[in-house]
Design a protein around this motif. Structure first.
Motif, mmCIF file in Angstrom:
data_model
loop_
_atom_site.group_PDB
_atom_site.id
_atom_site.type_symbol
_atom_site.label_atom_id
_atom_site.label_comp_id
_atom_site.label_asym_id
_atom_site.label_seq_id
_atom_site.Cartn_x
_atom_site.Cartn_y
_atom_site.Cartn_z
ATOM 1 N N ASN A 1 25.102 4.122 -9.167
ATOM 2 C CA ASN A 1 24.740 4.887 -10.365
ATOM 3 C C ASN A 1 24.133 6.246 -10.038
ATOM 4 O OD1 ASN A 1 25.636 2.992 -12.196
ATOM 5 N ND2 ASN A 1 23.654 1.984 -12.373
ATOM 6 N N ILE A 2 23.450 6.365 -8.911
ATOM 7 C CA ILE A 2 22.798 7.639 -8.586
ATOM 8 C C ILE A 2 23.555 8.443 -7.529
ATOM 9 C CG2 ILE A 2 20.542 6.714 -9.227
ATOM 10 C CD1 ILE A 2 19.855 6.606 -6.223
ATOM 11 N N ALA A 3 24.649 7.909 -7.033
ATOM 12 C CA ALA A 3 25.384 8.539 -5.928
ATOM 13 C C ALA A 3 25.854 9.958 -6.242
ATOM 14 C CB ALA A 3 26.572 7.679 -5.520
ATOM 15 N N GLY A 4 26.153 10.274 -7.475
ATOM 16 C CA GLY A 4 26.679 11.593 -7.816
ATOM 17 C C GLY A 4 25.620 12.636 -8.141
ATOM 18 N N LEU A 5 24.356 12.258 -8.077
ATOM 19 C CA LEU A 5 23.281 13.188 -8.431
ATOM 20 C C LEU A 5 22.976 14.167 -7.302
ATOM 21 C CD1 LEU A 5 20.753 10.683 -10.056
ATOM 22 C CD2 LEU A 5 22.401 12.161 -11.215
ATOM 23 N N LYS A 6 22.387 15.288 -7.663
ATOM 24 C CA LYS A 6 21.885 16.215 -6.648
ATOM 25 C C LYS A 6 20.686 15.567 -5.977
ATOM 26 C CE LYS A 6 23.663 20.344 -8.671
ATOM 27 N NZ LYS A 6 23.639 21.756 -8.461
ATOM 28 N N LYS A 7 20.326 16.061 -4.814
ATOM 29 C CA LYS A 7 19.325 15.383 -3.994
ATOM 30 C C LYS A 7 17.988 15.166 -4.700
ATOM 31 C CE LYS A 7 17.037 15.147 0.390
ATOM 32 N NZ LYS A 7 16.845 15.654 1.698
ATOM 33 N N GLN A 8 17.431 16.171 -5.340
ATOM 34 C CA GLN A 8 16.131 16.008 -5.991
ATOM 35 C C GLN A 8 16.195 14.965 -7.098
ATOM 36 O OE1 GLN A 8 13.211 17.158 -4.951
ATOM 37 N NE2 GLN A 8 12.166 16.097 -6.607
ATOM 38 N N ALA A 9 17.233 15.047 -7.908
ATOM 39 C CA ALA A 9 17.404 14.072 -8.991
ATOM 40 C C ALA A 9 17.636 12.676 -8.424
ATOM 41 C CB ALA A 9 18.563 14.483 -9.885
ATOM 42 N N MET A 10 18.382 12.594 -7.322
ATOM 43 C CA MET A 10 18.628 11.311 -6.670
ATOM 44 C C MET A 10 17.325 10.718 -6.143
ATOM 45 S SD MET A 10 21.023 10.411 -3.368
ATOM 46 C CE MET A 10 22.583 10.784 -4.135
ATOM 47 N N ALA A 11 16.509 11.543 -5.515
ATOM 48 C CA ALA A 11 15.234 11.072 -4.977
ATOM 49 C C ALA A 11 14.325 10.562 -6.087
ATOM 50 C CB ALA A 11 14.551 12.194 -4.194
ATOM 51 N N GLU A 12 14.297 11.263 -7.213
ATOM 52 C CA GLU A 12 13.467 10.842 -8.340
ATOM 53 C C GLU A 12 13.971 9.539 -8.943
ATOM 54 O OE1 GLU A 12 13.383 14.271 -10.886
ATOM 55 O OE2 GLU A 12 12.252 15.436 -9.407
ATOM 56 N N ALA A 13 15.292 9.416 -9.094
ATOM 57 C CA ALA A 13 15.868 8.187 -9.634
ATOM 58 C C ALA A 13 15.649 7.020 -8.670
ATOM 59 C CB ALA A 13 17.360 8.377 -9.912
ATOM 60 N N ALA A 14 15.808 7.280 -7.379
ATOM 61 C CA ALA A 14 15.596 6.237 -6.372
ATOM 62 C C ALA A 14 14.157 5.741 -6.400
ATOM 63 C CB ALA A 14 15.958 6.768 -4.987
ATOM 64 N N GLN B 1 0.788 -1.219 0.000
ATOM 65 C CA GLN B 1 0.000 0.000 0.000
ATOM 66 C C GLN B 1 0.830 1.285 0.000
ATOM 67 O OE1 GLN B 1 -3.466 -0.019 2.196
ATOM 68 N NE2 GLN B 1 -3.882 -2.078 1.516
ATOM 69 N N TRP B 2 2.123 1.179 0.168
ATOM 70 C CA TRP B 2 2.961 2.370 0.299
ATOM 71 C C TRP B 2 4.157 2.257 -0.643
ATOM 72 C CZ3 TRP B 2 7.971 3.628 1.787
ATOM 73 C CH2 TRP B 2 8.196 4.967 2.121
ATOM 74 N N GLU B 3 4.496 3.335 -1.298
ATOM 75 C CA GLU B 3 5.676 3.412 -2.166
ATOM 76 C C GLU B 3 6.517 4.610 -1.737
ATOM 77 O OE1 GLU B 3 6.650 2.050 -5.456
ATOM 78 O OE2 GLU B 3 5.266 0.392 -5.216
ATOM 79 N N PRO B 4 7.836 4.457 -1.700
ATOM 80 C CA PRO B 4 8.680 5.619 -1.412
ATOM 81 C C PRO B 4 8.735 6.539 -2.633
ATOM 82 C CG PRO B 4 10.041 3.692 -1.832
ATOM 83 C CD PRO B 4 8.615 3.230 -1.865
ATOM 84 N N THR B 5 8.330 7.768 -2.463
ATOM 85 C CA THR B 5 8.361 8.754 -3.547
ATOM 86 C C THR B 5 9.133 9.977 -3.074
ATOM 87 O OG1 THR B 5 6.343 9.887 -2.853
ATOM 88 C CG2 THR B 5 6.064 7.998 -4.345
ATOM 89 N N PRO B 6 9.513 10.844 -4.004
ATOM 90 C CA PRO B 6 10.209 12.063 -3.585
ATOM 91 C C PRO B 6 9.380 12.928 -2.633
ATOM 92 C CG PRO B 6 10.563 11.684 -5.914
ATOM 93 C CD PRO B 6 9.532 10.683 -5.462
ATOM 94 N N THR B 7 8.060 12.942 -2.781
ATOM 95 C CA THR B 7 7.241 13.781 -1.900
ATOM 96 C C THR B 7 6.915 13.096 -0.581
ATOM 97 O OG1 THR B 7 5.240 13.049 -3.026
ATOM 98 C CG2 THR B 7 6.217 15.109 -3.762
ATOM 99 N N LYS B 8 6.764 11.793 -0.577
ATOM 100 C CA LYS B 8 6.377 11.076 0.639
ATOM 101 C C LYS B 8 7.551 10.724 1.542
ATOM 102 C CE LYS B 8 2.431 8.669 -1.309
ATOM 103 N NZ LYS B 8 1.943 7.344 -1.664
ATOM 104 N N TYR B 9 8.695 10.416 0.971
ATOM 105 C CA TYR B 9 9.804 9.953 1.806
ATOM 106 C C TYR B 9 11.173 10.393 1.279
ATOM 107 C CZ TYR B 9 13.006 6.829 4.261
ATOM 108 O OH TYR B 9 14.036 6.342 5.011
ATOM 109 N N LEU B 10 11.467 10.050 0.058
ATOM 110 C CA LEU B 10 12.828 10.219 -0.460
ATOM 111 C C LEU B 10 13.309 11.662 -0.489
ATOM 112 C CD1 LEU B 10 12.465 7.603 -3.300
ATOM 113 C CD2 LEU B 10 13.799 7.327 -1.196
#
Length: 72
Positions: free
Chosen positions: A36-49, A4-13
């Motif tokens: 692969n996502i370690a070098g991204l800025k936080k928002q981009a990292m959260a979206e990729a995650a 029922q729950w997914e980690p998203t940039p707005t909810k958690y990441l």
């Protein structure tokens, strides 16, 4: 809960540190995905995650069920 729950940039990441995001991707996807996502800025990292974790059923530790203990 995982169904029922997914980690998203707005909810958690987007609300946790970059280290927590990488930890989540390591646990829910793979070490390679996290690398692969370690070098991204936080928002981009959260979206990729979110994309890496989508449909995987990953939950943060606080939302995971407690392990059953054996009654004495």
């Amino acid at each position: 809960m995982a169904s029922q729950w997914e980690p998203t940039p707005t909810k958690y990441l987007g609300r946790v540190s970059k280290e927590r995001i990488l930890e989540a991707v390591r646990e829910g996807a793979s070490t390679e995905a996290a690398d692969n996502i370690a070098g991204l800025k936080k928002q981009a990292m959260a979206e990729a995650a979110a994309q890496w974790l989508k449909g995987k059923g990953w939950l943060p530790a606080i939302l995971r069920p407690a392990p059953l203990t054996e009654a004495a």
